[in-house]
Design a protein around this motif. Structure first.
Motif, PDB file in Angstrom:
ATOM      1  N   ILE A   1      -6.633   3.178  -5.401  1.00 42.32           N
ATOM      2  CA  ILE A   1      -7.886   2.601  -5.907  1.00 42.32           C
ATOM      3  C   ILE A   1      -9.060   3.134  -5.093  1.00 42.32           C
TER       4      ILE A   1
ATOM      5  N   ALA B   1     -12.261   4.606  -6.946  1.00 34.86           N
ATOM      6  CA  ALA B   1     -13.595   4.036  -6.748  1.00 34.86           C
ATOM      7  C   ALA B   1     -14.472   4.998  -5.958  1.00 34.86           C
TER       8      ALA B   1
ATOM      9  N   SER C   1     -23.828   0.532 -11.102  1.00 33.80           N
ATOM     10  CA  SER C   1     -22.457   1.046 -11.195  1.00 33.80           C
ATOM     11  C   SER C   1     -21.899   1.333  -9.808  1.00 33.80           C
TER      12      SER C   1
ATOM     13  N   THR D   1     -20.833  -1.931  -8.290  1.00 29.05           N
ATOM     14  CA  THR D   1     -19.581  -2.430  -8.875  1.00 29.05           C
ATOM     15  C   THR D   1     -18.384  -1.737  -8.247  1.00 29.05           C
ATOM     16  N   ASN D   2     -18.508  -0.422  -8.009  1.00 30.26           N
ATOM     17  CA  ASN D   2     -17.386   0.303  -7.411  1.00 30.26           C
ATOM     18  C   ASN D   2     -17.173  -0.070  -5.953  1.00 30.26           C
TER      19      ASN D   2
ATOM     20  N   GLU E   1     -17.637  -3.048  -4.854  1.00 27.08           N
ATOM     21  CA  GLU E   1     -16.900  -4.313  -4.945  1.00 27.08           C
ATOM     22  C   GLU E   1     -15.432  -4.082  -5.269  1.00 27.08           C
ATOM     23  N   THR E   2     -15.181  -3.108  -6.171  1.00 28.87           N
ATOM     24  CA  THR E   2     -13.796  -2.743  -6.492  1.00 28.87           C
ATOM     25  C   THR E   2     -13.043  -2.377  -5.219  1.00 28.87           C
TER      26      THR E   2
ATOM     27  N   THR F   1     -12.333  -5.432  -3.027  1.00 27.97           N
ATOM     28  CA  THR F   1     -11.222  -6.237  -3.540  1.00 27.97           C
ATOM     29  C   THR F   1      -9.894  -5.566  -3.216  1.00 27.97           C
ATOM     30  N   ALA F   2      -9.825  -4.237  -3.423  1.00 24.65           N
ATOM     31  CA  ALA F   2      -8.581  -3.520  -3.127  1.00 24.65           C
ATOM     32  C   ALA F   2      -8.241  -3.641  -1.650  1.00 24.65           C
TER      33      ALA F   2
ATOM     34  N   ALA G   1      -9.084  -6.138   0.364  1.00 23.66           N
ATOM     35  CA  ALA G   1      -8.606  -7.507   0.624  1.00 23.66           C
ATOM     36  C   ALA G   1      -7.148  -7.641   0.207  1.00 23.66           C
TER      37      ALA G   1
END
Lengths: 134, 142
Positions: free
Chosen positions: A6, A10, A111, A114-115, A117-118, A121-122, A124
């Motif tokens: 990811i 990202a 955008s 958002t990436n 944040e992606t 999350t990955a 975490a």
């Protein structure tokens, strides 16, 4: 490991979006550049995105396939005192559309966020995975 | 004994594996939110988990053209199809609102699914931890 892929996905999107932001910055900065190194008025530049496989078919990252110049005709501005004015007193100015550039700027920065944040999350999820069995 | 432990952990291991792979697909969708002609993909998680648990991973045939007469030419999806997760083919999302550049990514939907999938993954990790604790309790004296 599939989760760390990811970061590649990202990350590719983040660098593509930052190139788009770069093109937008260049366009806004040159919105009034009546001439350029080759003697013609500056032309707006846009990036073209393309999906590329990262690792396997199902994971696609993004890359900038090309940077294209806007082929719209230059804006003609009546200003006889301008050194670049033609015989009729018109100056050819860049075909940059400031409204379009502002929209592109907001879209690119959202955008990008958002990436980011992606990626967070990955991260975490990976950290949580490392606690298995503890 | 070891195979019993394997069986005990197998369900959650499968589920975590599939969740991680699905997270990757959703990340690809978010990354390509601005790519012209990119089609958003996802997998039916329940089907994927069921197929993985039944070990049917190799029995899923590639997509075929629908034929209404025997004389029609048969067609099989090329290798560069949408891909698969644990042997279950990915499917293309149906866009609620189409876009001019042919992109079918709806960022609201994708981010919703991404966060949801991430939380469920963490729940799965918590479940595995609970299972490990239970087993440790069972094998440790007093």
């Amino acid at each position: 490991m599939s989760l760390s892929n990811i970061f590649n996905v990202a990350g590719s999107a983040m660098s593509a979006q930052s190139q788009r932001l770069n093109a937008t910055a260049s366009n806004i900065a040159n919105a009034d550049s009546a001439t350029s190194p080759n003697g013609t008025p500056y032309r707006a530049k846009q990036v073209v995105f393309e999906a590329i496989p990262v690792g396997s078919v199902k994971d696609s990252g993004v890359k900038v396939a090309a940077v294209v110049e806007d082929q719209a005709p230059p804006k003609l501005v009546y200003d006889p005192k301008h050194p670049m004015a033609d015989g009729n007193g018109y100056v050819a100015m860049p075909n940059v559309n400031p409204v379009e550039e502002m929209v592109n700027m907001i879209s690119a920065s959202r955008s990008y966020q958002t990436n980011v944040e992606t990626m967070n999350t990955a991260k975490a999820m990976l950290v949580k995975t490392l606690t298995i069995g503890q | 004994m070891v195979s019993k432990l394997d069986d005990y952990f197998r369900f959650n291991e499968m589920a975590l594996n599939l969740r991680a792979q699905r997270q990757q697909v959703l990340a690809s969708n978010i990354a390509n939110a601005d790519t012209p002609n990119y089609k958003a993909r996802d997998v039916n998680f329940a089907d994927a988990l069921k197929n993985a648990l039944d070990n049917k991973s190799n029995t899923i045939p590639p997509l075929q053209l629908d034929r209404t007469a025997a004389s029609h030419v048969a067609g099989t999806a090329p290798e560069t199809g949408p891909g698969s997760i644990g042997g279950t083919a990915l499917q293309y999302r149906t866009p609620a609102q189409g876009s001019v550049d042919g992109n079918t990514v709806d960022l609201d939907v994708e981010r919703n699914e991404f966060v949801d999938n991430g939380i469920r993954y963490e729940a799965g990790v918590t479940a595995v931890n609970g299972q490990i604790k239970a087993m440790l309790n069972a094998i440790q004296p007093g």
